[in-house]
Scaffold this motif. Sequence first.
Motif, PDB file in Angstrom:
ATOM      1  N   THR A 156       0.822  -1.205   0.000  1.00  0.00           N
ATOM      2  CA  THR A 156       0.000   0.000   0.000  1.00  0.00           C
ATOM      3  C   THR A 156       0.860   1.262   0.000  1.00  0.00           C
ATOM      4  O   THR A 156       1.783   1.388   0.804  1.00  0.00           O
ATOM      5  CB  THR A 156      -0.936   0.003   1.226  1.00  0.00           C
ATOM      6  OG1 THR A 156      -1.662  -1.230   1.245  1.00  0.00           O
ATOM      7  CG2 THR A 156      -1.932   1.165   1.149  1.00  0.00           C
ATOM      8  N   GLY A 157       0.539   2.163  -0.920  1.00  0.00           N
ATOM      9  CA  GLY A 157       1.224   3.448  -0.937  1.00  0.00           C
ATOM     10  C   GLY A 157       2.563   3.443  -1.640  1.00  0.00           C
ATOM     11  O   GLY A 157       3.182   4.483  -1.797  1.00  0.00           O
ATOM     12  N   THR A 158       3.017   2.250  -2.100  1.00  0.00           N
ATOM     13  CA  THR A 158       4.268   2.249  -2.857  1.00  0.00           C
ATOM     14  C   THR A 158       3.962   2.698  -4.284  1.00  0.00           C
ATOM     15  O   THR A 158       2.882   2.447  -4.810  1.00  0.00           O
ATOM     16  CB  THR A 158       4.905   0.841  -2.924  1.00  0.00           C
ATOM     17  OG1 THR A 158       3.966  -0.047  -3.523  1.00  0.00           O
ATOM     18  CG2 THR A 158       5.273   0.338  -1.545  1.00  0.00           C
ATOM     19  N   SER A 159       4.922   3.359  -4.885  1.00  0.00           N
ATOM     20  CA  SER A 159       4.678   3.870  -6.237  1.00  0.00           C
ATOM     21  C   SER A 159       5.016   2.819  -7.290  1.00  0.00           C
ATOM     22  O   SER A 159       4.567   2.884  -8.422  1.00  0.00           O
ATOM     23  CB  SER A 159       5.513   5.134  -6.460  1.00  0.00           C
ATOM     24  OG  SER A 159       6.870   4.859  -6.196  1.00  0.00           O
ATOM     25  N   GLU A 160       5.799   1.810  -6.907  1.00  0.00           N
ATOM     26  CA  GLU A 160       6.186   0.788  -7.880  1.00  0.00           C
ATOM     27  C   GLU A 160       4.985  -0.101  -8.238  1.00  0.00           C
ATOM     28  O   GLU A 160       4.082  -0.297  -7.439  1.00  0.00           O
ATOM     29  CB  GLU A 160       7.331  -0.070  -7.326  1.00  0.00           C
ATOM     30  CG  GLU A 160       7.011  -0.723  -5.997  1.00  0.00           C
ATOM     31  CD  GLU A 160       8.112  -1.669  -5.495  1.00  0.00           C
ATOM     32  OE1 GLU A 160       8.604  -2.473  -6.299  1.00  0.00           O
ATOM     33  OE2 GLU A 160       8.442  -1.604  -4.313  1.00  0.00           O
ATOM     34  N   ALA A 161       4.983  -0.633  -9.423  1.00  0.00           N
ATOM     35  CA  ALA A 161       3.912  -1.503  -9.885  1.00  0.00           C
ATOM     36  C   ALA A 161       3.972  -2.830  -9.131  1.00  0.00           C
ATOM     37  O   ALA A 161       5.046  -3.398  -8.947  1.00  0.00           O
ATOM     38  CB  ALA A 161       4.051  -1.744 -11.376  1.00  0.00           C
ATOM     39  N   SER A 174      -6.746   4.643  -3.298  1.00  0.00           N
ATOM     40  CA  SER A 174      -5.598   4.489  -2.410  1.00  0.00           C
ATOM     41  C   SER A 174      -4.423   3.835  -3.138  1.00  0.00           C
ATOM     42  O   SER A 174      -3.476   3.404  -2.528  1.00  0.00           O
ATOM     43  CB  SER A 174      -5.976   3.659  -1.189  1.00  0.00           C
ATOM     44  OG  SER A 174      -6.230   2.326  -1.573  1.00  0.00           O
ATOM     45  N   ASP A 175      -4.533   3.728  -4.463  1.00  0.00           N
ATOM     46  CA  ASP A 175      -3.433   3.168  -5.258  1.00  0.00           C
ATOM     47  C   ASP A 175      -3.189   1.706  -4.969  1.00  0.00           C
ATOM     48  O   ASP A 175      -2.090   1.204  -5.165  1.00  0.00           O
ATOM     49  CB  ASP A 175      -2.144   3.957  -5.011  1.00  0.00           C
ATOM     50  CG  ASP A 175      -1.808   4.812  -6.216  1.00  0.00           C
ATOM     51  OD1 ASP A 175      -2.581   4.774  -7.185  1.00  0.00           O
ATOM     52  OD2 ASP A 175      -0.782   5.514  -6.175  1.00  0.00           O
ATOM     53  N   THR A 192      -3.292  -2.152  -5.601  1.00  0.00           N
ATOM     54  CA  THR A 192      -3.350  -2.969  -6.806  1.00  0.00           C
ATOM     55  C   THR A 192      -4.578  -3.875  -6.766  1.00  0.00           C
ATOM     56  O   THR A 192      -4.887  -4.450  -5.737  1.00  0.00           O
ATOM     57  CB  THR A 192      -2.084  -3.829  -6.911  1.00  0.00           C
ATOM     58  OG1 THR A 192      -0.966  -2.965  -6.944  1.00  0.00           O
ATOM     59  CG2 THR A 192      -2.102  -4.677  -8.168  1.00  0.00           C
TER      60      THR A 192
END
Lengths: 364, 364
Positions: A231-236, A312-313, A315
């Motif tokens: 959660t909250g990481t920008s990496e895919a 919340s980004d 995945t």
Amino acid sequence: MALASHFHPLAASRVHPCPVHLHSAAGAPSPSVSLAAHHHRLRRRFSAVVAAAAASPATAEFDFKAYMGERAAAVNRALDAAVPAGDPPAALHDAMRYALLAGGKRVRPALCLAACGVAGGPEAWAMPAAAAVEMVHTMSLVHDDLPCMDDDDLRRGKPTCHVVYGEPIAVLAGDALLSLAFHHMASVGSYPPDVDPHKHPARVVRAIGELARCIGSEGLVAGQVVDLEMTGTSEAVPLERLEYIHLHKTAALLEASVVIGAIIGGGTDEQIERLRKYARSIGLLFQVVDDILDVTKSSEELGKTAGKDLASDKTTYPKLLGLDKSREFAGKLLSDATEQLAGFDKEKAAPLLHLAYYIAHRQN
Amino acid sequence: MALASHFHPLAASRVHPCPVHLHSAAGAPSPSVSLAAHHHRLRRRFSAVVAAAAASPATAEFDFKAYMGERAAAVNRALDAAVPAGDPPAALHDAMRYALLAGGKRVRPALCLAACGVAGGPEAWAMPAAAAVEMVHTMSLVHDDLPCMDDDDLRRGKPTCHVVYGEPIAVLAGDALLSLAFHHMASVGSYPPDVDPHKHPARVVRAIGELARCIGSEGLVAGQVVDLEMTGTSEAVPLERLEYIHLHKTAALLEASVVIGAIIGGGTDEQIERLRKYARSIGLLFQVVDDILDVTKSSEELGKTAGKDLASDKTTYPKLLGLDKSREFAGKLLSDATEQLAGFDKEKAAPLLHLAYYIAHRQN
């Protein structure tokens, strides 16, 4: 493309997911697809996928709605009796009851009871186990909603446990629900008067072991830990890791619900393993459908904050595969699940068959 | 003065404490007594009280230190094997191991093993149960230390779990330890190769029920809830409520440790109930001594923040009764406990007898 075969390092854990295949997922990720525009068309297509997998079930007369209603009512009675209202410490029992009796579809208990039935036992044998899996499910919701975790204020259309009772009580209510699950399964008093749990203590021990395994560092908790890391990481987030999260956070308890029912019902080892495979497919199916609903439904329809995963980004399958491929994957999982029921008595297997369809088609 | 008989409303709960009597406590509360000034004199007096209760045990040759050292080493090996280092999710397993393998005296596992021995079983039968009670104990420490609970930064001389791994992982590590305890007790793999847990599954089910009961709303959690309610209030906490907290927060798990060992060891119902009474007395004794140590020892000696109870306005026995009467009470509890061991084989009961003395005399 085997999703669970060449996994990231987490594959070394002791969870051995049943391999599920998504034939058309390769190169599919299309997060830029206009989800709103595709909504109606995809809904029709999904119905078509599921209809193909259905192959006209021979149990058309089975009254699924009545079955679920009766099971939910019986489970609610058992849960209500298990946590006495008003007993001290009042705040703790109130919080436990608030979380436990907030409604919900009681899908896990129904799976547990239905699996007991298909494995040969009267469903009543599995009622304490069915109540126990719902206690564990509720505990995981209460702890996952905490401010230090997912920080959710709304659950099943109501304020979450920590919002109403405060954070310390919410942590402790979760702990109490977790231990109550095991107490409930191990206590003579939990079983109907005509059921003697001492007749089959070895089944109870084995079932308790299954339930315990699906909670901790091989199940729910492991899934939540990896979910938090993502959660909250920008990496895919790769599909493999998304699947790890769902296999642990959602599928593990659905699997345990089915397997525990089958054990208590007296199923053979071969029957139990077939039902385990059924459960793993519907476990992942459950989460894929959840992800789809999150982007296609409003908050009011879901009883929780819709679009939260997207906002919340987090995945999700639709974000990774697009809605189209997500629905195809769901159809494949449904047919994998129903295949496992082929060898069982048709009438006895009807509840599990319909539960699989229900999980695929549910609208909230 | 019967402490547990005319209880406050909490007495209506399903915990039925074994009545313990404190003959000289009436009118004793003297929080204004100068604790530092009395330190040395009281220490001598306490030794006298305990010596009187001792009545020269016939097991003088029993090597208690060696017994405890061997048990602790065996339990540590079992705990180490139960949580694999480095397995994913690494942060979770690291946190579990950090909390679980932080040392500690392993008093609860020793009680469990010793009770198994006195009840007739080889101690090895109870090793999975002994490891399980330590997992439950550790879970309760990790959750009680959380910022939203007691907000403790130091435990056994080391930073607490949430300080090192963060709050979310600490909550989840506690959940995982709790479920691992039940998994461990229910799994064939936890038992020594020469022990077949399937030989006595009914004992395992009963023992699991006892363990589960002592955790939730009838045990540890109930005690913590009432403890939190008391913290920071300006009103005086009555002795009855203090005892409720200790009976649930400390004594319940000590009781379960002993009773579970006795069940696994094959004790008769009458033996199990006598050992339960023994355990309830040492359970309360454990907490009274803890309270005494908090005001008479430095942080360095205790490995945790000394005087914290006093500083945080927490009610303790010394604060309510004065150190004098607290020590007398401890002596009475010790003699109540040892009385229960009279009917057992002297040699087999030696570990439990010495454990009672150890709990009374420990210096940290």
